[in-house]
Motif scaffolding. Structure first.
Motif, PDB file in Angstrom:
ATOM      1  N   VAL A 131       0.860  -1.189   0.000  1.00 36.42           N
ATOM      2  CA  VAL A 131       0.000   0.000   0.000  1.00 36.42           C
ATOM      3  C   VAL A 131       0.897   1.240   0.000  1.00 36.42           C
ATOM      4  CG1 VAL A 131      -1.927  -1.098   1.243  1.00 36.42           C
ATOM      5  CG2 VAL A 131      -0.133   0.070   2.531  1.00 36.42           C
ATOM      6  N   ALA A 132       0.278   2.364  -0.309  1.00 37.88           N
ATOM      7  CA  ALA A 132       0.988   3.647  -0.215  1.00 37.88           C
ATOM      8  C   ALA A 132       1.125   4.018   1.258  1.00 37.88           C
ATOM      9  CB  ALA A 132       0.189   4.720  -0.961  1.00 37.88           C
ATOM     10  N   PRO A 133       2.041   4.916   1.591  1.00 39.68           N
ATOM     11  CA  PRO A 133       2.173   5.340   2.989  1.00 39.68           C
ATOM     12  C   PRO A 133       0.833   5.851   3.543  1.00 39.68           C
ATOM     13  CG  PRO A 133       4.023   6.153   1.708  1.00 39.68           C
ATOM     14  CD  PRO A 133       3.045   5.554   0.733  1.00 39.68           C
ATOM     15  N   ASP A 134       0.495   5.366   4.730  1.00 37.45           N
ATOM     16  CA  ASP A 134      -0.775   5.725   5.371  1.00 37.45           C
ATOM     17  C   ASP A 134      -0.630   5.479   6.870  1.00 37.45           C
ATOM     18  OD1 ASP A 134      -3.388   5.382   6.573  1.00 37.45           O
ATOM     19  OD2 ASP A 134      -4.234   5.166   4.563  1.00 37.45           O
ATOM     20  N   GLU A 135      -0.674   6.548   7.647  1.00 38.14           N
ATOM     21  CA  GLU A 135      -0.446   6.443   9.089  1.00 38.14           C
ATOM     22  C   GLU A 135      -1.470   5.521   9.764  1.00 38.14           C
ATOM     23  OE1 GLU A 135       1.262   6.767  12.711  1.00 38.14           O
ATOM     24  OE2 GLU A 135       2.078   7.521  10.833  1.00 38.14           O
ATOM     25  N   ARG A 136      -2.739   5.639   9.396  1.00 36.98           N
ATOM     26  CA  ARG A 136      -3.777   4.799  10.021  1.00 36.98           C
ATOM     27  C   ARG A 136      -3.556   3.319   9.679  1.00 36.98           C
ATOM     28  NH1 ARG A 136      -8.204   3.959  12.600  1.00 36.98           N
ATOM     29  NH2 ARG A 136     -10.164   3.245  11.707  1.00 36.98           N
ATOM     30  N   ALA A 137      -3.252   3.032   8.422  1.00 40.00           N
ATOM     31  CA  ALA A 137      -2.985   1.649   8.014  1.00 40.00           C
ATOM     32  C   ALA A 137      -1.747   1.117   8.719  1.00 40.00           C
ATOM     33  CB  ALA A 137      -2.819   1.561   6.501  1.00 40.00           C
ATOM     34  N   ALA A 138      -0.735   1.973   8.913  1.00 44.59           N
ATOM     35  CA  ALA A 138       0.477   1.557   9.615  1.00 44.59           C
ATOM     36  C   ALA A 138       0.158   1.199  11.061  1.00 44.59           C
ATOM     37  CB  ALA A 138       1.533   2.658   9.558  1.00 44.59           C
ATOM     38  N   GLN A 139      -0.637   2.036  11.730  1.00 44.58           N
ATOM     39  CA  GLN A 139      -0.990   1.754  13.130  1.00 44.58           C
ATOM     40  C   GLN A 139      -1.807   0.472  13.248  1.00 44.58           C
ATOM     41  OE1 GLN A 139      -2.978   5.315  14.405  1.00 44.58           O
ATOM     42  NE2 GLN A 139      -1.065   6.437  14.732  1.00 44.58           N
ATOM     43  N   LEU A 140      -2.800   0.307  12.380  1.00 45.96           N
ATOM     44  CA  LEU A 140      -3.657  -0.879  12.423  1.00 45.96           C
ATOM     45  C   LEU A 140      -2.854  -2.147  12.127  1.00 45.96           C
ATOM     46  CD1 LEU A 140      -6.436  -2.197  12.682  1.00 45.96           C
ATOM     47  CD2 LEU A 140      -6.807  -1.684  10.268  1.00 45.96           C
ATOM     48  N   SER A 141      -2.015  -2.106  11.103  1.00 48.40           N
ATOM     49  CA  SER A 141      -1.245  -3.299  10.752  1.00 48.40           C
ATOM     50  C   SER A 141      -0.210  -3.626  11.831  1.00 48.40           C
ATOM     51  CB  SER A 141      -0.576  -3.140   9.381  1.00 48.40           C
ATOM     52  OG  SER A 141       0.241  -1.998   9.349  1.00 48.40           O
ATOM     53  N   HIS A 142       0.356  -2.611  12.463  1.00 49.04           N
ATOM     54  CA  HIS A 142       1.303  -2.859  13.554  1.00 49.04           C
ATOM     55  C   HIS A 142       0.590  -3.519  14.733  1.00 49.04           C
ATOM     56  CE1 HIS A 142       3.933  -1.977  17.022  1.00 49.04           C
ATOM     57  NE2 HIS A 142       4.875  -2.262  16.150  1.00 49.04           N
ATOM     58  N   ALA A 143      -0.602  -3.028  15.060  1.00 50.24           N
ATOM     59  CA  ALA A 143      -1.384  -3.629  16.157  1.00 50.24           C
ATOM     60  C   ALA A 143      -1.732  -5.077  15.823  1.00 50.24           C
ATOM     61  CB  ALA A 143      -2.642  -2.809  16.423  1.00 50.24           C
ATOM     62  N   LEU A 144      -2.145  -5.337  14.583  1.00 46.23           N
ATOM     63  CA  LEU A 144      -2.457  -6.716  14.169  1.00 46.23           C
ATOM     64  C   LEU A 144      -1.220  -7.601  14.259  1.00 46.23           C
ATOM     65  CD1 LEU A 144      -4.733  -6.091  11.052  1.00 46.23           C
ATOM     66  CD2 LEU A 144      -5.420  -7.140  13.217  1.00 46.23           C
ATOM     67  N   HIS A 145      -0.088  -7.066  13.863  1.00 49.59           N
ATOM     68  CA  HIS A 145       1.167  -7.819  13.896  1.00 49.59           C
ATOM     69  C   HIS A 145       1.529  -8.177  15.347  1.00 49.59           C
ATOM     70  CE1 HIS A 145       4.858  -9.159  11.967  1.00 49.59           C
ATOM     71  NE2 HIS A 145       5.596  -8.494  12.852  1.00 49.59           N
ATOM     72  N   GLU A 146       1.452  -7.197  16.220  1.00 48.89           N
ATOM     73  CA  GLU A 146       1.836  -7.413  17.617  1.00 48.89           C
ATOM     74  C   GLU A 146       0.844  -8.306  18.358  1.00 48.89           C
ATOM     75  OE1 GLU A 146       2.787  -4.738  21.558  1.00 48.89           O
ATOM     76  OE2 GLU A 146       3.023  -3.831  19.578  1.00 48.89           O
ATOM     77  N   TRP A 147      -0.451  -7.985  18.270  1.00 41.81           N
ATOM     78  CA  TRP A 147      -1.448  -8.783  18.999  1.00 41.81           C
ATOM     79  C   TRP A 147      -1.605 -10.170  18.383  1.00 41.81           C
ATOM     80  CZ3 TRP A 147      -2.543  -7.744  23.726  1.00 41.81           C
ATOM     81  CH2 TRP A 147      -2.391  -6.437  24.178  1.00 41.81           C
ATOM     82  N   GLY A 148      -1.420 -10.261  17.068  1.00 41.09           N
ATOM     83  CA  GLY A 148      -1.443 -11.574  16.421  1.00 41.09           C
ATOM     84  C   GLY A 148      -0.334 -12.461  16.941  1.00 41.09           C
ATOM     85  N   PHE A 149       0.836 -11.876  17.192  1.00 44.47           N
ATOM     86  CA  PHE A 149       1.951 -12.644  17.751  1.00 44.47           C
ATOM     87  C   PHE A 149       1.577 -13.228  19.113  1.00 44.47           C
ATOM     88  CE2 PHE A 149       5.559 -12.521  20.740  1.00 44.47           C
ATOM     89  CZ  PHE A 149       6.301 -13.573  20.223  1.00 44.47           C
TER      90      PHE A 149
END
Length: 192
Positions: A131-149
């Motif tokens: 995706v193109a740079p997007d602060e909201r998408a970055a925050q959401l994907s980071h949360a999914l990455h961390e909580w998914g772990f």
């Protein structure tokens, strides 16, 4: 030992993929927990690139593993396994597969949405941005990455705990048939 799975045992391809993915996920988890504490030196960026590269490797191996499982099938449940245990095992395996896809994809999405320069897979191949740079998408994907772990950790503990439970308390071959041949003999059930 057969490459392909049989009704009683996992084949060598399934076992190899299972344990290779497990070891890579363990390494990724350890590095992921520690890399935020590293000083911002050239080694820091090398560690991040290695983490991303191994994550993409896990994604590819999980896709290969799922394809192999669809092709080679899976062993039947150990005789005598209650239906409720089979259903829980099936749901746990499904959750593990979802997480093994979701965690690397969310990491890749985070890397893309963060606006960082593209990373090279093991320093060789530039990975495309999802995706193109997007602060909201970055925050959401980071949360999914961390909580998914963390959810993956719980699912793996349940998965391993169930295998040990089957081995120790039920005395069946659930654990031994996923280990390399000869590592652990299936316990013998006592006859009454």
């Amino acid at each position: 030992m057969s490459l392909k799975n049989t009704p009683q045992h996992w084949g060598s391809v399934s076992k190899t993929l299972h344990w290779l993915i497990a070891l890579l996920i363990l390494a990724l988890g350890i590095v992921g927990l520690l890399m935020g504490e590293l000083p911002k030196t050239p080694k820091y960026f090398w560690v991040y690139t290695a983490h991303k590269s191994l994550g993409i490797t896990v994604l590819a191996l999980v896709a290969l593993r799922l394809g192999w499982r669809l092709y080679a099938g899976a062993p039947q449940p150990v005789p005598g396994t209650p239906g409720w245990q089979e259903r829980i095992a099936s749901a746990t395996h499904g959750l593990l597969y979802v997480l093994m896809f979701a965690i690397p994809l969310s990491g890749w999405l985070y890397d893309s949405a963060s606006g960082l320069r593209p990373f090279k897979l093991f320093g060789l191949v530039e990975m495309p941005k999802l995706v193109a740079p997007d602060e909201r998408a970055a925050q959401l994907s980071h949360a999914l990455h961390e909580w998914g772990f963390w959810l993956l950790i719980l699912a793996v503990l349940a998965h391993a705990g169930a295998a040990f439970y089957h081995h120790v308390h039920q005395g069946d071959a659930t654990l031994s048939r996923m280990l390399p041949r000869g590592w652990l003999a299936a316990p013998q059930k006592e006859s009454a």
